[in-house]
Design a protein around this motif. Structure first.
Motif, PDB file in Angstrom:
ATOM      1  N   SER A  29     -31.229 -72.718 -19.482  1.00 56.84           N
ATOM      2  CA  SER A  29     -32.101 -72.139 -19.612  1.00 56.84           C
ATOM      3  C   SER A  29     -32.433 -72.238 -18.380  1.00 56.84           C
ATOM      4  O   SER A  29     -32.884 -70.132 -18.277  1.00 56.84           O
ATOM      5  N   ALA A  32     -30.917 -68.716 -16.833  1.00 58.90           N
ATOM      6  CA  ALA A  32     -30.716 -67.772 -17.390  1.00 58.90           C
ATOM      7  C   ALA A  32     -31.523 -67.248 -17.347  1.00 58.90           C
ATOM      8  O   ALA A  32     -31.706 -65.884 -17.133  1.00 58.90           O
ATOM      9  N   ARG A  33     -32.657 -67.772 -16.910  1.00 57.62           N
ATOM     10  CA  ARG A  33     -33.898 -67.127 -16.505  1.00 57.62           C
ATOM     11  C   ARG A  33     -33.715 -66.557 -14.619  1.00 57.62           C
ATOM     12  O   ARG A  33     -34.189 -65.827 -14.714  1.00 57.62           O
ATOM     13  N   GLU A  35     -30.713 -66.168 -13.607  1.00 57.46           N
ATOM     14  CA  GLU A  35     -29.854 -64.649 -13.529  1.00 57.46           C
ATOM     15  C   GLU A  35     -31.138 -63.981 -13.764  1.00 57.46           C
ATOM     16  O   GLU A  35     -30.428 -62.763 -12.885  1.00 57.46           O
ATOM     17  N   THR A  36     -31.524 -63.736 -14.842  1.00 56.52           N
ATOM     18  CA  THR A  36     -32.578 -62.318 -15.399  1.00 56.52           C
ATOM     19  C   THR A  36     -33.282 -62.022 -14.080  1.00 56.52           C
ATOM     20  O   THR A  36     -33.292 -60.952 -13.565  1.00 56.52           O
ATOM     21  N   GLU A  37     -33.889 -63.118 -13.222  1.00 59.49           N
ATOM     22  CA  GLU A  37     -34.913 -62.552 -12.008  1.00 59.49           C
ATOM     23  C   GLU A  37     -34.204 -62.251 -10.633  1.00 59.49           C
ATOM     24  O   GLU A  37     -34.472 -61.347 -10.153  1.00 59.49           O
ATOM     25  N   LYS A  39     -31.074 -61.147 -11.044  1.00 57.38           N
ATOM     26  CA  LYS A  39     -30.676 -58.916 -11.203  1.00 57.38           C
ATOM     27  C   LYS A  39     -31.602 -58.521 -11.682  1.00 57.38           C
ATOM     28  O   LYS A  39     -31.592 -57.366 -10.948  1.00 57.38           O
ATOM     29  N   ALA A  40     -32.964 -58.582 -11.483  1.00 55.95           N
ATOM     30  CA  ALA A  40     -33.933 -57.217 -11.330  1.00 55.95           C
ATOM     31  C   ALA A  40     -34.995 -57.456  -9.973  1.00 55.95           C
ATOM     32  O   ALA A  40     -34.621 -56.231  -9.534  1.00 55.95           O
TER      33      ALA A  40
END
Length: 143
Positions: A29, A32-33, A35-37, A39-40
């Motif tokens: 988790s 994933a968090r 990776e999302t941050e 990418k943004a």
């Protein structure tokens, strides 16, 4: 006798933490968090970079046109300056020649040694002598 702290036998962390699988789920988790941050943030940085490069290329093109315009203007004004210098030189030569001629004529035109009354008297004598010459030419008697 054992100390009071250990009245119960040790049973491990059992159901509280979920063990290795629970730890892997937390890591997943977090990943994933993260990776999302990431990418943004990367897409935002790419957008900023794209806008910067577009603005820079537009600015560069405008400045190149400005350089072209100013170079052409400088060239034409340099030519105009050369023409004006040549005109100035020829005009100065004409002025110098006119001033030299004026200095030659000045003594004959401006006679500072003769007063107004003397000039009037000379003119009167000149007129009288011309009238006398006219009478002689007309055949009149000089008396």
């Amino acid at each position: 006798e054992p100390p009071e702290i250990f009245k119960k036998p040790y049973q491990g962390m059992g159901g509280e933490s979920g063990g290795v699988i629970g730890m892997l789920e937390v890591i997943q988790s977090d990943f994933a968090r993260l990776e999302t941050e990431t990418k943004a943030a990367e897409s935002q940085a790419q957008a900023v970079y794209d806008k910067f490069t577009e603005d820079s290329s537009v600015d560069k093109a405008a400045k190149q046109k400005d350089v072209e315009y100013k170079s052409n203007k400088k060239e034409s004004e340099s030519e105009e300056l050369l023409e004006m210098k040549a005109d100035l030189e020829s005009t100065q030569k004409e002025l110098d020649a006119a001033l030299r001629y004026y200095e030659k004529l000045k003594p004959s035109c401006v006679d500072a040694g003769v007063s107004y009354e003397e000039r009037v008297a000379r003119r009167k004598e000149e007129i009288e002598s011309l009238q006398e010459a006219l009478r002689i030419l007309n055949g009149e008697d000089i008396a």
